[in-house]
Design an enzyme around this catalytic site. Structure first.
Site, short mmCIF file in Angstrom:
data_model
loop_
_atom_site.label_atom_id
_atom_site.label_comp_id
_atom_site.label_asym_id
_atom_site.label_seq_id
_atom_site.Cartn_x
_atom_site.Cartn_y
_atom_site.Cartn_z
N THR A 128 0.83 -1.20 0.00
CA THR A 128 0.00 0.00 0.00
C THR A 128 0.86 1.25 0.00
O THR A 128 2.01 1.23 0.49
CB THR A 128 -0.90 0.02 1.25
OG1 THR A 128 -1.56 1.29 1.36
CG2 THR A 128 -0.09 -0.20 2.52
N ASP A 129 0.32 2.34 -0.53
CA ASP A 129 1.04 3.61 -0.46
C ASP A 129 1.08 4.16 0.96
O ASP A 129 1.86 5.09 1.24
CB ASP A 129 0.42 4.64 -1.41
CG ASP A 129 -1.06 4.91 -1.15
OD1 ASP A 129 -1.65 4.27 -0.27
OD2 ASP A 129 -1.63 5.76 -1.86
N GLU A 130 0.29 3.59 1.87
CA GLU A 130 0.28 4.10 3.24
C GLU A 130 1.59 3.86 3.98
O GLU A 130 1.84 4.47 5.02
CB GLU A 130 -0.89 3.49 4.02
CG GLU A 130 -2.24 3.92 3.46
CD GLU A 130 -3.40 3.47 4.33
OE1 GLU A 130 -3.30 3.56 5.56
OE2 GLU A 130 -4.41 3.02 3.76
N TYR A 155 -1.83 -0.51 11.01
CA TYR A 155 -1.97 -1.18 9.72
C TYR A 155 -0.79 -0.89 8.81
O TYR A 155 -0.11 -1.80 8.32
CB TYR A 155 -3.27 -0.75 9.03
CG TYR A 155 -3.27 -1.02 7.54
CD1 TYR A 155 -3.12 -2.32 7.05
CD2 TYR A 155 -3.40 0.03 6.62
CE1 TYR A 155 -3.11 -2.57 5.68
CE2 TYR A 155 -3.39 -0.22 5.25
CZ TYR A 155 -3.23 -1.51 4.79
OH TYR A 155 -3.20 -1.76 3.45
N LYS A 159 2.34 -3.32 7.24
CA LYS A 159 2.59 -3.47 5.81
C LYS A 159 4.01 -3.04 5.47
O LYS A 159 4.68 -3.68 4.64
CB LYS A 159 1.58 -2.68 4.99
CG LYS A 159 0.17 -3.24 5.02
CD LYS A 159 0.09 -4.66 4.48
CE LYS A 159 0.32 -4.73 2.98
NZ LYS A 159 0.15 -6.11 2.45
#
Length: 339
Positions: A128-130, A155, A159
Site C-alpha cells: 500500500t502507499d500508506e 496497519y 505493511k
C-alpha cells in the site's frame, strides 16, 4: 517461472477478499491458460461468493491460514508463483486492536516467503502507499519508489514491515520477488466497512453518510480492475527485486468523493453527517506511477472516476444479497468507535 514468462499455475492469497478476488476474476477472464489456487482464511473480509461462477477447472479454492507452514508445504510445490494479497487492511480496526495485523501482515508474509524460498517459487507482494505516510495538502510531490517509509498507523506499519521482509528475503536468500504499492482501490466486492461502499450502502438504507473531520483528506483512487492489470504486468514483466508504484492519477479529497456518490444517487450534496476524525489521520496520498508506465508499458483504463462510481453504485444496488449480511455488524462496530 522465469522473468518475462506467463505463469501456468499461481497461488493467490486472500483471493476471496476485495482486491484479491478482483485479481482472480481478471486472470480468469483474460488469461485462461493460467490456473489459480485461491488460498483464503475466510475471515470477516473474505467471502467465497466473491469467486463464485468462475471455471472450476481454472480456479481452485483452499480455505487455510497463510501462517500454517504445513499447509504451505502441501500446496506451494508445483506452483510457478505466489501473489500475496492476504492482509488485515482496515485502519480503524488496526487502531482498535493491532494484534491481528501483526499476525497476518508480518508473520503471514514471513511464512509465505519461507515457502517461496524453500520451493523456489516466484513471489509478488501486494502493498500500500500508506507505508510512505502522508503528504501535505499543498505539497506538489507524489510518492515514488524512492520515498522514505513513514507509516503512521498499526496497519501501515505492519505493511511496511512486510515490505522490508520481502526485500531482505530477496537480497539475503535470492527469493525472486517484486513489490507493488498501490493507492486506494474501489469497485465491486469491497467490504461495507470501507469508505465508498459504506457511503453507498448507507444511502441505500436511507441513512445519512458519515464523513470524518472536514473531509479534506486526499486519496489517490484507482479502479480494482486497473490494479489487477498492473499486478499481472508486474508479475509477468517486472524486474526481479524491484518495487513498482501503481496509481491512476485519481487524487480526490473525501468530501468530493462523497458528493460524487450523493450526486450519482440523486441526493443533495450536503446530505451527510460529520463525525470525529480518525486518530493520526493521514492527510494526502498521491502516487507517481512513472516507473510502471515507462518500464513495463502499463496504462489504466478506468480514468473517468464518475463513470467508475456509477458502475460501482450499480453493482451494490444489484448485489444487496452480497453486502447485506455484513452491514448491521459493521455499523454497530462504527457506533462503538463513535464513527
Amino acid at each position: 517461472m522465469t522473468e518475462g514468462c506467463v505463469p501456468s499455475n499461481i497461488i493467490v492469497t486472500g483471493g476471496c477478499g476485495f482486491i484479491g478476488s478482483n485479481f482472480v476474476h481478471y486472470v480468469a477472464e483474460n488469461h485462461p491458460e493460467t490456473h489459480v489456487t485461491v488460498l483464503d482464511a475466510l475471515t470477516y473480509a473474505g467471502n467465497v461468493d466473491n469467486i463464485a461462477g468462475l471455471p472450476d477447472n481454472q480456479v481452485e479454492f483452499i480455505q487455510g491460514d497463510i501462517r500454517d507452514g504445513e499447509l504451505l508445504d502441501r500446496i506451494v510445490p508445483g506452483h510457478d508463483a505466489i501473489v500475496h494479497y492476504a492482509a488485515e487492511s482496515h485502519n480503524d480496526n488496526s487502531i482498535a486492536d493491532p494484534e491481528p495485523f501483526v499476525r497476518t501482515n508480518v508473520e503471514g508474509t514471513f511464512r509465505l516467503l519461507e515457502a517461496a524460498r524453500k520451493y523456489d517459487v516466484r513471489y509478488h507482494h501486494i502493498s500500500t502507499d500508506e507505508v510512505y505516510g502522508d503528504l501535505a495538502l499543498d505539497d506538489p510531490r507524489k510518492f515514488t519508489e524512492r520515498s522514505p517509509y513513514r507509516p503512521s498507523s498499526p496497519y501501515s506499519s505492519t505493511k511496511a514491515s512486510s515490505d522490508l521482509l520481502v526485500r531482505a528475503w530477496h537480497r539475503t536468500f535470492g527469493v525472486r520477488t517484486t513489490i507493488s504499492n498501490c493507492s486506494n482501490n474501489y469497485g465491486p466486492y469491497q467490504h461495507v466497512e470501507k469508505f465508498i461502499p459504506r457511503q453507498i450502502t448507507n444511502i441505500l438504507d436511507g441513512a445519512r453518510p458519515k464523513l470524518y473531520g472536514n473531509g479534506r483528506d486526499v486519496r489517490d483512487w484507482i479502479h480494482a480492475e486497473d490494479h489487477s492489470s498492473a499486478v499481472w504486468t508486474i508479475l509477468t514483466k517486472g524486474r526481479i527485486g524491484e518495487t513498482y508504484l501503481i496509481g491512476a492519477n485519481g487524487e480526490r479529497d473525501n468530501i468530493t468523493v462523497l458528493r460524487d456518490i450523493l450526486r450519482v444517487m440523486g441526493k443533495d450534496a450536503d446530505d451527510f453527517d460529520r463525525v470525529g476524525d480518525r486518530p493520526g489521520h493521514d492527510r494526502r496520498y498521491a502516487i507517481d506511477s512513472t516507473k510502471l508506465r515507462t518500464e513495463l508499458g502499463w496504462r489504466p483504463e478506468h480514468t473517468d472516476f464518475e463513470a467508475g462510481i456509477r458502475q460501482t453504485v450499480a453493482w451494490y444496488i444489484e448485489n444487496e444479497s452480497w453486502w447485506r449480511p455484513a452491514k448491521a455488524s459493521t455499523e454497530a462496530r462504527y457506533r462503538e468507535q463513535g464513527r
